[in-house]
Enzyme design. Sequence first.
Site, PDB file in Angstrom:
ATOM      1  N   HIS A 115       0.836  -1.204   0.000  1.00 33.77           N
ATOM      2  CA  HIS A 115       0.000   0.000   0.000  1.00 33.77           C
ATOM      3  C   HIS A 115       0.872   1.256   0.000  1.00 33.77           C
ATOM      4  CE1 HIS A 115      -2.442   3.131   2.184  1.00 33.77           C
ATOM      5  NE2 HIS A 115      -3.291   2.780   1.242  1.00 33.77           N
ATOM      6  N   GLU A 150       1.934   1.824  -3.474  1.00 34.57           N
ATOM      7  CA  GLU A 150       0.805   2.353  -4.253  1.00 34.57           C
ATOM      8  C   GLU A 150       0.720   3.876  -4.126  1.00 34.57           C
ATOM      9  OE1 GLU A 150      -3.380   3.689  -3.418  1.00 34.57           O
ATOM     10  OE2 GLU A 150      -3.217   1.643  -2.652  1.00 34.57           O
ATOM     11  N   HIS A 151       0.954   4.394  -2.914  1.00 34.29           N
ATOM     12  CA  HIS A 151       0.929   5.835  -2.694  1.00 34.29           C
ATOM     13  C   HIS A 151       2.160   6.519  -3.295  1.00 34.29           C
ATOM     14  CE1 HIS A 151      -2.282   6.922   0.384  1.00 34.29           C
ATOM     15  NE2 HIS A 151      -2.482   5.628   0.187  1.00 34.29           N
ATOM     16  N   GLU A 175      -4.792   7.921   7.350  1.00 30.01           N
ATOM     17  CA  GLU A 175      -5.699   6.906   6.808  1.00 30.01           C
ATOM     18  C   GLU A 175      -5.913   5.782   7.834  1.00 30.01           C
ATOM     19  OE1 GLU A 175      -6.110   4.292   2.664  1.00 30.01           O
ATOM     20  OE2 GLU A 175      -4.447   5.690   2.917  1.00 30.01           O
TER      21      GLU A 175
END
Length: 263
Positions: free
Chosen positions: A59, A62-63, A139
Site C-alpha cells: 500500500h 501504491e501511494h 488513513e
Amino acid sequence: MQRYDFFLKYANMNETFYHILPSGSQIVVRNVPSEVVYLGIMVGAGPRHEAEDVSGIAHYIEHCVFKGTLHHTARQIIRRVEDIGGEINAYTTKEETTFYAAVPRTYWKRTLHLLGEMVMQPTFPKKETDKEVQVIYDEIESYNDSPSELIYDDFESLIFRGSSLASPILGTKKSLRHISSRPDYALRFMQEHYRPERMVFFCQGNINAKNFAEEVGKMMEIAPNQAFPPQGKDVIQRVESGKLRMENGEERIQTYKKHTHQT
C-alpha cells in the site's frame, strides 16, 4: 506469422480480447463505443506477499509511485492526466495493487506510458515519501475510527492468523516508520514482485486491441532487466506449516472494547 496476428484488424464492439505477451504479461481489452478510455495495470502484489517487518509496504508503494519517476515529478504526473480532463488513481487489496486512469481516447498512449513509468521506474524521493507516510498515518487513524470497517481486519487477523494474509492492508505506524527509513525496502519489494508475468494491462474503450497490445509490448521491451530478479514466495507463512488451519473444535474468539461516540 506476425507477432500480433491473434487480434482482428478491426476489433468488434462489445468484444473482449485476451492475450499473453512473450514477457508473460497479460493483455485484456474490452471494446466499447466510448470516447473515454479506462486503462491501467494490475500487479499481483499485496499484503499476501509481505514480510512482517514491512507490513503495509504494498500500500505504501501504491501511494509513493505517484511521488516521482525517472522522467516526471509528482506534480507532473498528476498534471499530465488532469490537464486533459482525466483522472488517475490506484488501490491495494490483499493480493493485488492496481493503477488506473480514465482519459479522453486521444491520450490513451501517453497515459499508458505514464502508468508504466510509475510501475517500472519510480524514484521514491525521500522528501515526498516522508509526506506521504503522514497521509497513510491519517488513513490508519480514520480506519480505526470506523468499527464497521475495522471489524473485517479483526476477522481476517483471526482467520488467517500465522500467515501474511492476517496483516492489515495499511500496515501499522511502526512498520511504516521502518519502511520509510530506507527507500531500498520499497525498491526491493518491487524488484521481487512487480514482475512481467504478474502484470495485467487492461483497457476499456474505443481502442484497437492490436494497437494496445503492441504499445504494451514496446513498453515491456525497454523495461530494465534488473527490475525482474527471480520470483519470491507467493504467501509468507509466519508459523510452522500445518498450523495455519483451525483444528477440529478450535474456536478463535477475540473481544474488543473501544470508546466511540456512536453505537
